[in-house]
Design an enzyme around this catalytic site. Structure first.
Site, PDB file in Angstrom:
ATOM      1  N   ARG A  35      -3.244  -2.303   1.859  1.00  0.00           N
ATOM      2  CA  ARG A  35      -3.655  -1.179   2.707  1.00  0.00           C
ATOM      3  C   ARG A  35      -3.975  -1.626   4.126  1.00  0.00           C
ATOM      4  O   ARG A  35      -3.645  -0.942   5.092  1.00  0.00           O
ATOM      5  CB  ARG A  35      -4.863  -0.453   2.109  1.00  0.00           C
ATOM      6  CG  ARG A  35      -4.545   0.272   0.816  1.00  0.00           C
ATOM      7  CD  ARG A  35      -5.793   0.826   0.174  1.00  0.00           C
ATOM      8  NE  ARG A  35      -6.686  -0.299  -0.133  1.00  0.00           N
ATOM      9  CZ  ARG A  35      -7.983  -0.189  -0.380  1.00  0.00           C
ATOM     10  NH1 ARG A  35      -8.567   0.996  -0.356  1.00  0.00           N
ATOM     11  NH2 ARG A  35      -8.707  -1.236  -0.657  1.00  0.00           N
ATOM     12  N   ASN A  53      -5.271   3.605  -2.316  1.00  0.00           N
ATOM     13  CA  ASN A  53      -5.021   3.121  -3.675  1.00  0.00           C
ATOM     14  C   ASN A  53      -5.093   4.285  -4.649  1.00  0.00           C
ATOM     15  O   ASN A  53      -5.886   5.212  -4.458  1.00  0.00           O
ATOM     16  CB  ASN A  53      -6.067   2.088  -4.095  1.00  0.00           C
ATOM     17  CG  ASN A  53      -5.831   0.717  -3.495  1.00  0.00           C
ATOM     18  OD1 ASN A  53      -4.780   0.442  -2.929  1.00  0.00           O
ATOM     19  ND2 ASN A  53      -6.810  -0.150  -3.622  1.00  0.00           N
TER      20      ASN A  53
END
Length: 105
Positions: A35, A53
């Site tokens: 990320r 996520n």
């Protein structure tokens, strides 16, 4: 006749050639800095959107910007030594009015 110069676009504007994609990445994409790498690359390539996520181990990202910039971001993810993308499902979705890129929790 007047032509646009798309290279002069700033990060807060949306070019007429901008697109928005929602992409689900599966593989080794959690716990490897995925990320934060997406966020770093999005800022580098002037892409807005978010990354998050998912409970099933996948990661979903919405990326908005020039198609070439989005493609470059994805290429860089595949080149990373810690990330292993097994599958990438993407769909084009409507453009949103937003600025910047963020990691969602």
């Amino acid at each position: 006749m007047h032509f646009f110069n798309h290279h002069s676009q700033n990060m807060n504007s949306t070019s007429s050639s901008s697109i928005r994609k929602q992409i689900r990445f599966t593989g080794i994409v959690q716990g490897v800095g995925f990320r934060f790498l997406v966020q770093q690359l999005a800022n580098q390539y002037h892409i807005s959107g978010w990354v998050q996520n998912q409970w099933d181990g996948s990661v979903i990202a919405q990326l908005q910007g020039e198609p070439d910039a989005i493609n470059k971001l994805i290429e860089k993810l595949y080149e990373d030594h810690y990330i292993q993308i097994d599958e990438m499902k993407q769909e084009t979705i409507p453009i949103q009015m937003e600025t910047g890129f963020r990691v969602r929790y």
